[in-house]
Scaffold this motif. Structure first.
Motif, PDB file in Angstrom:
ATOM      1  N   GLU A 179      47.379  43.640  47.062  1.00 19.39           N
ATOM      2  CA  GLU A 179      47.348  45.060  45.840  1.00 19.39           C
ATOM      3  C   GLU A 179      45.630  45.591  46.517  1.00 19.39           C
ATOM      4  OE1 GLU A 179      47.182  42.520  42.777  1.00 19.39           O
ATOM      5  OE2 GLU A 179      49.257  42.470  42.227  1.00 19.39           O
ATOM      6  N   ASP A 180      44.870  44.558  47.111  1.00 17.83           N
ATOM      7  CA  ASP A 180      43.692  45.050  47.151  1.00 17.83           C
ATOM      8  C   ASP A 180      43.774  46.193  48.106  1.00 17.83           C
ATOM      9  OD1 ASP A 180      42.290  43.538  44.610  1.00 17.83           O
ATOM     10  OD2 ASP A 180      41.092  42.356  45.975  1.00 17.83           O
ATOM     11  N   ARG A 238      48.386  37.623  47.178  1.00 23.27           N
ATOM     12  CA  ARG A 238      49.443  38.770  46.772  1.00 23.27           C
ATOM     13  C   ARG A 238      48.101  40.175  46.207  1.00 23.27           C
ATOM     14  NH1 ARG A 238      52.350  38.178  40.383  1.00 23.27           N
ATOM     15  NH2 ARG A 238      52.429  40.745  39.395  1.00 23.27           N
ATOM     16  N   GLY A 239      46.822  39.289  45.653  1.00 30.12           N
ATOM     17  CA  GLY A 239      45.558  39.914  45.261  1.00 30.12           C
ATOM     18  C   GLY A 239      45.191  40.532  46.399  1.00 30.12           C
ATOM     19  N   LEU A 247      55.121  44.263  47.886  1.00 28.64           N
ATOM     20  CA  LEU A 247      55.034  43.499  46.637  1.00 28.64           C
ATOM     21  C   LEU A 247      55.945  43.313  45.617  1.00 28.64           C
ATOM     22  CD1 LEU A 247      50.927  44.775  46.088  1.00 28.64           C
ATOM     23  CD2 LEU A 247      51.796  42.533  46.386  1.00 28.64           C
ATOM     24  N   ARG A 295      53.202  48.704  47.773  1.00 28.51           N
ATOM     25  CA  ARG A 295      53.673  48.389  46.520  1.00 28.51           C
ATOM     26  C   ARG A 295      54.579  48.401  46.453  1.00 28.51           C
ATOM     27  NH1 ARG A 295      49.829  47.016  42.888  1.00 28.51           N
ATOM     28  NH2 ARG A 295      51.383  47.138  41.919  1.00 28.51           N
ATOM     29  N   ASP A 311      50.383  33.895  44.943  1.00 26.92           N
ATOM     30  CA  ASP A 311      49.473  34.188  44.212  1.00 26.92           C
ATOM     31  C   ASP A 311      48.102  32.639  43.818  1.00 26.92           C
ATOM     32  OD1 ASP A 311      49.668  35.790  41.679  1.00 26.92           O
ATOM     33  OD2 ASP A 311      51.322  34.802  41.038  1.00 26.92           O
ATOM     34  N   VAL A 348      50.563  54.414  44.253  1.00 24.92           N
ATOM     35  CA  VAL A 348      50.396  52.397  43.520  1.00 24.92           C
ATOM     36  C   VAL A 348      51.905  52.477  42.535  1.00 24.92           C
ATOM     37  CG1 VAL A 348      48.097  53.460  43.469  1.00 24.92           C
ATOM     38  CG2 VAL A 348      49.273  53.741  41.648  1.00 24.92           C
TER      39      VAL A 348
END
Length: 337
Positions: A301-302, A297-298, A231, A228, A292, A333
């Motif tokens: 996050e996952d 990014r996804g 990110l 996190r 993105d 998170v």
């Protein structure tokens, strides 16, 4: 809980200030470096200690204060390594002393060197203070020995992780995702989560199996937290996170986000921007769009969510109370800067 922690840290600094001008300035800057954060590492120790039935709050608070000093030492040294002059929206130790030298008439290079020297020395003082607080916490001798062993282990692993982070940023070995995740576990998870959780359990008199499970839980939470954090280092709002959303890109940080992007067809468009010290906000915005679009990014996050879910399973097995689990999950998170 936090009031006693604050008082312990204030007493630590008050007892160590010297009358010599430079000594006092160094301690003042170091104490300021401990302020402004959420102090979740010492609070993590105290929360685990309480959850497992620990009763000697004064002893636990001294060790918790050592966790904050250890974190401060790493932060101050990390700023020197990265060449950063600002932390939490204000000049850090290096920035403070560099500015003073510049104001006194020193040329920029010498002023920067003076600032870095102050950062290194202040970090050393914080490290020594952390060891001293643990050694003199007042716990039984065998408990103190165990705590010092945990602290030494965290120091060794974190130092190796920090050096690996710098090496990977050289861009010479094209490290894969697994290598980078291991680096992040070593750099952040061990001292930020595993150490305080294990220390809290040891102080509460928990058995070895419980301490080991909490160490596992700490490593999982620490990696989730660092993912996190990575990110936030690209997509976060500095006013919210306290972390620049452009410095990691400029420095060419080899994060899992970058490692995943390197495996996608979008990488040739992204690569020229990574490690560009002159990168501006328009170019950074373009990189964010590409990260993105390529799914990086996804993916991260996952991945962070997966580590957090695995941590919940371990927390259930240990039998941690739901409110403590909720706090741990929130910590993992969200950035705790």
């Amino acid at each position: 809980m936090s009031e006693l922690l604050d008082a312990t840290l204030r007493r630590f600094f008050a007892e160590r200030r010297e009358t010599h001008h430079h000594d006092a300035d160094l301690w003042d800057a170091l104490e300021l470096a401990t302020e402004g954060g959420k102090r979740f590492r010492p609070l993590l120790l105290l929360s685990v200690h309480e959850a497992l039935g620990g009763t000697d709050v004064e002893v636990a608070t001294k060790v918790a204060a050592a966790m904050e000093l250890l974190h401060t030492a790493f932060v101050v040294h990390d700023d020197v390594i990265d060449g950063d002059r600002v932390r939490r929206g204000r000049p850090n130790v290096s920035g403070t002393f560099a500015a003073r030298a510049a104001a006194a008439g020193a040329d920029p290079g010498r002023a920067a060197g003076y600032g870095d020297a102050a950062g290194i020395l202040a970090g050393d003082l914080a490290l020594a203070g952390a060891v001293r607080l643990v050694a003199g916490c007042g716990a039984a001798p065998d408990v103190v020995t165990t705590l010092l062993d945990l602290l030494e282990h965290a120091l060794k692993v974190s130092a190796a992780g920090e050096l690996a982070d710098v090496r990977l940023s050289l861009g010479t070995d094209g490290a894969d995702l697994g290598t980078i995740l291991t680096m992040e576990e070593h750099k952040t998870a061990v001292y930020s989560f595993e150490l305080p959780m294990r220390a809290g359990a040891v102080l509460a008199g928990a058995d070895a199996a419980t301490c080991d499970r909490l160490g596992e839980l700490g490593r999982l939470l620490g990696v989730a937290f660092q993912l996190r954090d990575d990110l936030d280092g690209v997509f976060g709002e500095e006013a919210v996170t306290g972390k620049s959303a452009i410095s990691d890109l400029r420095a060419g940080k080899c994060t899992p986000l970058v490692a995943h992007a390197r495996t996608t067809p979008w990488w040739p468009q992204i690569a020229p921007f990574i490690g560009d010290p002159a990168l501006g906000e328009p170019e950074a915005a373009r990189v964010r769009d590409l990260l993105d679009e390529c799914g990086s990014r996804g993916f991260i996050e996952d991945l962070a969510a997966g580590y957090a879910e695995a941590a919940r399973g371990v927390a259930d097995a240990v039998g941690l109370a739901p409110d403590l689990q909720a706090w741990l999950a929130a910590t993992a998170v969200r950035r705790a800067a």
